[in-house]
Design an enzyme around this catalytic site. Structure first.
Site, PDB file in Angstrom:
ATOM      1  N   THR A 342      -6.747  11.536 -58.332  1.00 21.49           N
ATOM      2  CA  THR A 342      -7.592  11.710 -57.152  1.00 21.49           C
ATOM      3  C   THR A 342      -6.989  10.925 -55.998  1.00 21.49           C
ATOM      4  OG1 THR A 342      -9.828  11.436 -56.250  1.00 21.49           O
ATOM      5  CG2 THR A 342      -9.103   9.800 -57.846  1.00 21.49           C
ATOM      6  N   HIS A 394     -12.107   1.764 -72.025  1.00 21.56           N
ATOM      7  CA  HIS A 394     -11.684   0.607 -72.823  1.00 21.56           C
ATOM      8  C   HIS A 394     -11.995   0.776 -74.305  1.00 21.56           C
ATOM      9  CE1 HIS A 394     -10.038  -3.248 -73.279  1.00 21.56           C
ATOM     10  NE2 HIS A 394     -11.128  -3.996 -73.172  1.00 21.56           N
TER      11      HIS A 394
END
Length: 423
Positions: A342, A394
């Site tokens: 992006t 994560h």
């Protein structure tokens, strides 16, 4: 026996649509495979075609209805059946044939201007006759958009719209209920302007998807910066020849797409997906490119980016971005990306923390190129620098891998000749 015009299978994760514009009305003649209605999904506009030739007998779901795959949109009487049913009427008295003549006469009436459902709703709220915008729509095939309606309202009259008048009522409602009398009185006394409009299906889906992404992932973001001098120099030196040979501009996105592919090959878990108790590592590189438009954010996908040249990537990005802004993307062009890029820099963003897209575990954020003083070989020099941000899940990606992935992207951008090998 009538033929059903049904809502087609939409796509994975797309469970409903809004009935948009009907291009035919009851009693109209329809040819086989002719587009009869447009559906608006959370991702794209989807045309629905007639399965047979005949007469549109009944519209089951008018414009604005919410429908699901398999729902019946309309009933079509096939041409043969329509001819048989109308044949006996030739022997009936003229008085009995009057309704038929009326129906034929109605077909000669001018169809209302074609507009998006949201444009029609806003036009109705503001008391705007859409016939005033006939032939002036900025959407695909001259379709009138909400922006066309707003522009017309702004330029044609300074009188308060019906939406504005609604705000001045004593019981002005808010998202949390009704304003207390004192606040309502202040709003009316000082003429504080408010305007309400429904959230689009795309915006509502974006809200749902982003909330889902935040709930189902443990998102962290790591940052770095890249010296864009080498890429800028190559673009400046090769720009004209590239455009002349391939017909497209040499932009930054092809460099970053190639750099991301190279980094994904070095750190394959960034190209993976968590499914239940398993991780699915993908050895193909379908890179999503986030595109902002009037309708909201969409992420069309460049398939097999590792197998495409710079020119092929630039041409595909230009085509996908143009059709995304026009609402003409196909559903399959929005599905199945493995990683997303992006670029907030096109809007002037200096730094941001991008949100993960769908089930992906990584997204790269590009930002504005800004000249800054940096130290090179012990000397302070001015270089065009870009902050890079990598958001990652994560649950699957450790911090060390995320940092090294982003460092690898930085290295490839700062030495773009290696993209020929790594990308």
């Amino acid at each position: 026996m009538g033929v059903e015009i049904q809502v087609p299978q939409l796509a994975e994760s797309v469970v409903e649509a809004t009935v948009g514009t009907w291009y035919k009305k009851e009693g109209d003649r329809v040819e086989r495979d002719e587009e009869v209605v447009e559906l608006a999904t959370d991702k794209v506009s989807l045309p629905v075609y007639a399965p047979a030739a005949g007469i549109l007998q009944k519209i089951v779901h008018p414009e604005g209805d919410t429908v699901k795959p398999g729902d019946v949109l309309a009933i079509l009487v096939e041409a043969e059946a329509a001819a048989v049913s109308s044949a006996p009427q030739a022997a009936k008295p003229a008085a009995e044939n009057a309704p038929v003549k009326t129906a034929v006469a109605e077909k000669t009436e001018v169809h209302p201007p074609i507009a998006t459902p949201l444009a029609e709703k806003v036009a109705e709220e503001q008391g705007i006759d859409l016939s005033s915008l006939r032939g002036k729509g900025s959407g695909p095939n001259g379709k009138i958009t909400i922006e066309d309606v707003r522009q017309f309202a702004h330029t044609s009259s300074s009188a308060p719209s019906s939406t504005e008048k609604e705000v001045q009522k004593p019981a002005a409602s808010t998202a949390s209920g009704t304003l207390p009398p004192v606040l309502s009185s202040l709003t009316a006394s000082f003429g504080r302007r408010e305007e309400r409009e429904p959230l689009s299906r795309l915006r509502l889906t974006l809200i749902r998807n982003l909330q889902e992404s935040e709930r189902n992932a443990v998102r962290l973001t790591t940052f770095n910066e890249a010296d864009m001098s080498a890429v800028i120099e190559i673009r400046k030196r090769r720009r004209d020849a590239f455009k002349e040979r391939y017909g497209v501009n040499l932009g930054f996105m092809s460099f970053f797409t190639k750099a991301v592919v190279g980094a994904l090959k070095a750190f394959p878990y960034l190209n993976a997906e968590i499914q239940g108790n398993e991780v699915v590592k993908k050895y193909y590189y379908d890179i999503g490119i986030a595109v902002g438009s009037e309708r909201g954010l969409t992420v069309p996908v460049i398939r097999d980016a590792d197998r495409k040249s710079f020119a092929e990537i630039e041409a595909e990005i230009a085509d996908l971005a143009a059709r995304a802004r026009e609402g003409r993307l196909k559903l399959e062009e929005l599905m199945g990306g493995t990683f997303t890029i992006t670029n907030g820099g096109v809007y002037g963003s200096l730094l941001s923390t991008p949100i993960l897209n769908g089930n992906q575990v990584g997204i790269l954020g590009m930002h504005k190129i800004q000249e800054r003083p940096v130290v090179v070989n012990g000397e302070i020099v001015i270089r065009p620098m870009m902050y890079l941000a990598l958001s990652y899940d994560h649950r699957l990606i450790d911090g060390s891998d995320a940092v090294r992935f982003l460092v690898r992207v930085k290295e490839l951008i700062e030495d773009p000749e290696t993209l020929l090998l790594e990308g």
